[in-house]
Enzyme design. Structure first.
Site, PDB file in Angstrom:
ATOM      1  N   SER B  73       0.803  -1.235   0.000  1.00  0.00           N
ATOM      2  CA  SER B  73       0.000   0.000   0.000  1.00  0.00           C
ATOM      3  C   SER B  73       0.831   1.278   0.000  1.00  0.00           C
ATOM      4  CB  SER B  73      -0.906   0.035   1.229  1.00  0.00           C
ATOM      5  OG  SER B  73      -1.994  -0.826   1.053  1.00  0.00           O
ATOM      6  N   LYS B  76       0.720   3.358  -2.973  1.00  0.00           N
ATOM      7  CA  LYS B  76      -0.417   4.252  -3.259  1.00  0.00           C
ATOM      8  C   LYS B  76       0.001   5.718  -3.202  1.00  0.00           C
ATOM      9  CE  LYS B  76      -3.822   0.998  -1.427  1.00  0.00           C
ATOM     10  NZ  LYS B  76      -4.440   0.486  -0.189  1.00  0.00           N
ATOM     11  N   TYR B 200      -1.803  -2.063 -10.837  1.00  0.00           N
ATOM     12  CA  TYR B 200      -1.843  -1.845  -9.385  1.00  0.00           C
ATOM     13  C   TYR B 200      -1.131  -2.971  -8.638  1.00  0.00           C
ATOM     14  CZ  TYR B 200      -3.488  -1.444  -4.636  1.00  0.00           C
ATOM     15  OH  TYR B 200      -3.525  -1.368  -3.264  1.00  0.00           O
ATOM     16  N   TYR B 252      -4.570   2.709   7.201  1.00  0.00           N
ATOM     17  CA  TYR B 252      -5.817   1.950   7.248  1.00  0.00           C
ATOM     18  C   TYR B 252      -6.758   2.528   8.318  1.00  0.00           C
ATOM     19  CZ  TYR B 252      -2.489  -1.003   4.813  1.00  0.00           C
ATOM     20  OH  TYR B 252      -1.533  -1.467   3.966  1.00  0.00           O
ATOM     21  N   VAL B 270       1.107  -3.788   3.905  1.00  0.00           N
ATOM     22  CA  VAL B 270       0.939  -5.066   4.601  1.00  0.00           C
ATOM     23  C   VAL B 270       2.174  -5.956   4.558  1.00  0.00           C
ATOM     24  CG1 VAL B 270      -1.566  -5.166   4.432  1.00  0.00           C
ATOM     25  CG2 VAL B 270      -0.159  -6.122   2.588  1.00  0.00           C
TER      26      VAL B 270
END
Lengths: 326, 326, 326, 326
Positions: B73, B76, B200, B252, B270
């Site tokens: 992540s 991102k 992605y 998160y 993660v």
């Protein structure tokens, strides 16, 4: 605030504030005064005022900086600090979380959808009512005392209650009442429902000015140390959490946009008040690099609940004076 | 990073980092390596490494700072900066909002509940897949280029793809596929579904180290200006928004807690990576008051998705060295 | 159906049907043909046809009773009966519940909000795709066989697939694909995702007429016993559950209104088909007191997905002929 | 009920009822008496009673058929019929819909998620409170009159209020209060909040027996025509809608399962009552083919809110005597 003349640079900054006020004042027509609390609808939508208070100097003012209005949701930051100061952060956190939600300020969905139904943060109504329920006192009047006491510590006077706004709010508080009874059902409220609700409605009706908000913002910027009195009026750690909550959830479901495009810890209220706290920044020698508090008043609010011209004024000032904390 | 010996104070800080690593390493047993991507389960859960990079000096390192892992992540934040640099912020905002949600990273509920189904922010999967769909390129491989290019601008090398993690992720990406087809239905995706999904998944599988993350963090802290090269690798305004998003939604559904109790812009993945950017602060003369970038690696994650020992290490360091931005 | 002339009363009833068809045909302008599956948009919105089949007599027909159209959601009732016949009710119930939801047919929210993410009922898309995944067969073509076989048992011919509708549906099935991957993630699907999806899209594209639907309705009304062949084509208990599901969830989120204001087990499809099963009633000696099956076709649908003129026709007939099961 | 001896077949049926009562009585240990209303917790969980009333004959009884208990949610069916009889169906439908939801009886989520916040159906608390707000009367006591009047029309006596249950319920009605204030906010309630709430709590506390429920069920089965008095105590169309609502939403979020696996219009209450109405069926010559009303009492309820042994008894009887309406 110290009572001496403005320095030359302060004069220039004040002139700048005056220009911005007149630039953004006309945008009030894109919003309107809150109508769900009837008494708020009587405000003058063209009003726009600002005060910026910093440690070392004079408070700069422009527009209707001294028109009184009610705190409304801004009081959530005050009652949260009061409750944390009294009970400690851990005990408050047992009843309310600190997560932003993206939901409207009066949403009830998450109380059912997320067990055990603890409010997501103290800046939405459900969380604020829960925080208020924790304040000491045998009734609503007594529960209000710690909030007024904290304000007096900061402002050096006891701000009054606007009784007509309180009554107006109290009589139409159907949604808050719904939230509060839901919280009671979930075992989250620490006091009788009506007592917490009345205390919450009362704290929303405390009447202050943009100058008062600037002073509160300055104490927050200064990590709880009162810049003139030299006393620690709120523990440092609690002010850090409060500023983080203001940034992540302080302006209803526009909080994310404000964090991204303005970038200063800010709490707004539907009466049109805006409270911002700018910690010292190490990046520049521009205005207020040692931090400041900002208070704004502009009663015409957008559909989310934030002052239309007030937010525009804040955004311009933060950009021009490089106040963004990121 | 400059290649000279550590100063004495840097030696002391490094020793402190080493002590913290050993203090928090055992807490990895309270988490476990991500299992929903099978290849991630092969990491050593006891690993804990950190690197802190600052403008004026040496990068400080401790523990497994040079063990490679995949961005997951954290990518991102990179693809968001790449897309905004290419298209401008307004165009990206047409497809993805910037509001925190309090929902899990893979939640689909809001896409249906809030019309028109635009993802709430680019730090959740739905938003990140949408951002990636905006990247130029006729296929997934080409779409990856702008992300790698930006990383090369910052790191001075092209980080490789971990093919086995990519394959593992690609084969089990049921939920991301569900999100992506939902976005396609809503007209939000800017490219074919499978192309956006593959790009992605590939960007998530880019392999870096804690040291790399520290350098990325430093560029962010420095408003996009590369501290060694002197070039603006990302426009200033875009880094402000990115840091705000990291603070409000970067870890998160623990983002609110991290903002309140740690208080630094942070993006986690993660695989156990943590990227933090600490802007200059005007309050103290302690370590890194001119800002720094922090990279941490600790693959045992909690149920929310954040490195258990990594977050504890970050929190302690921020408190002890007064790095909180509020 | 037996091939003898209509009795005089049957002639009167047919004339009545003809009058109703002309009365309600103009209401098609209040709806429009489904557009999300491009091939469906080519239907003639003014069409309205009906067939009523009963055990003892001739099938009564009026309007465009023999215009072919695709089953769409009506196939959900058939695949559910096929899957239950093959695996037993208990095994099917392990993967799909039987609760009505009030949600739209393509809603995904509950799959996330209600653990463990089992679809609420087999009459919404998520549930129907799950049921289809249970059908035997190594690929989508084979999975379709049990559905066609059951239709052949009832209709005495194998209804064809409308290939152009299937292709049109298959290419635009973003939302069903999203649902299916979500189900796969939750471990609910019993077959590969694309296989279940293709089989489901194929069964939706089976082409029948209002007369065919009337025969299916009659077998359901008759508890699964074929009235002409004398064979039990579906176990009795399975037909009871199917009729209950049709009543509680058979007409999308208008199911409750239909149950309350029409009161007959009914399954509709977005191509404009309506299938109703009227069990024998003990209350009157009016038309069809021994039960009947009803098939209606009217391709102009309302925003919920039901044939506008078809539902009006059904409602009038049920009221006038006292067919309400309550 | 007529007062003559049981026929031989009625004796056999009664013996069968007695056997079933003893068979299913032990299953009460799988549930427990409702505790959220303290006074309900005092019931004897081992009680199980049944009464079956039919037009042409004697009412059959077994077990604790004459132990009094409070109607609780069963009263929702009565107040709905009273409100519709007084105002007409259309006017009631302006404030409450008739769609099943799959949600728990006390859910608030849909009031926020689905604008304009009209309750989905009158069998959940939000809908029932809304219906009660429509009843004429200047206060809660007067609002109760139409409900008691309708019960008297059916039962030939005025059932009493259980004051201790009412008080217990009234003092702990946090969730209903939350729902009611939410409804008031949405403009859905037709009377002051506390008046509607008190009237609703009072109607829930009306005390009846299984025999009374059987009589109510018989009137419903008979489309509102009182079988002994020959008067139409509820308009026919209203009874149809009420039975449809009982089937689709009458047993909380087990309604779908009950419709599918039992298949009779049924309304349950958390005090353990079950009311079923079986319309005449045209399929068999077994027991009660001309229709009947069923009343059951078994205070140990499952987690959804239905009597554990009562539902088992109902299911067995419906299967054995072929009472399923589908």
């Amino acid at each position: 605030m110290k009572d001496y003349s403005l320095t030359q640079v302060e004069c220039e900054w004040t002139q700048q504030l005056n220009r911005w006020v007149e630039t953004f004042r006309p945008y009030s027509t894109e919003g309107k005064c809150a109508t769900y609390i009837p008494a708020l609808a009587e405000a003058n939508p063209e009003h726009l005022g600002i005060c910026v208070a910093s440690e070392g100097g004079q408070a700069l003012k422009a527009g209707e900086w001294n028109v009184p209005f009610t705190m409304q949701s801004i009081s959530k930051a005050i009652s949260f600090m009061a409750a944390c100061s009294i009970h400690g952060i851990e005990q408050v956190m047992e009843r309310v979380d600190v997560e932003p939600t993206g939901d409207a300020f009066n949403s009830i969905v998450r109380l059912e959808a997320h067990k055990p139904g603890k409010p997501f943060n103290p800046m939405i109504n459900a969380g604020a009512i829960t925080v208020t329920s924790l304040l000491p006192g045998k009734n609503a009047i007594e529960k209000l005392e710690p909030v007024i006491d904290l304000l007096e510590d900061i402002l050096d006077y006891r701000p009054p209650l606007n009784e007509s706004v309180f009554k107006s709010e109290w009589e139409t508080a159907y949604l808050n009442r719904s939230l509060a009874y839901y919280l009671k059902q979930n075992g989250v409220l620490a006091s009788p429902v009506e007592e917490a609700l009345e205390a919450y409605s009362r704290q929303c009706s405390i009447q202050i000015t943009a100058e008062d908000l600037a002073k509160i913002g300055l104490v927050l910027a200064n990590d709880g140390l009162h810049p003139y009195k030299g006393t620690q009026v709120v523990p440092r750690k609690i002010t850090k959490i409060t500023k983080a909550l203001m940034l992540t959830c302080g302006t209803y479901n526009a909080s994310g946009r404000l964090a991204a495009f303005v970038g200063v810890p800010t709490k707004s209220g539907v009466a049109g008040g805006i409270l911002s706290a700018i910690p010292p920044r190490g990046r520049n020698n521009g205005p207020f690099s040692h931090g400041c508090g900002i208070g704004i008043y502009g009663p015409a609010i957008d559909e989310v609940g934030n002052s239309v011209s007030g937010i525009l004024l804040l955004k311009e000032m933060v950009e021009q004076w490089d106040l963004n904390i990121f």
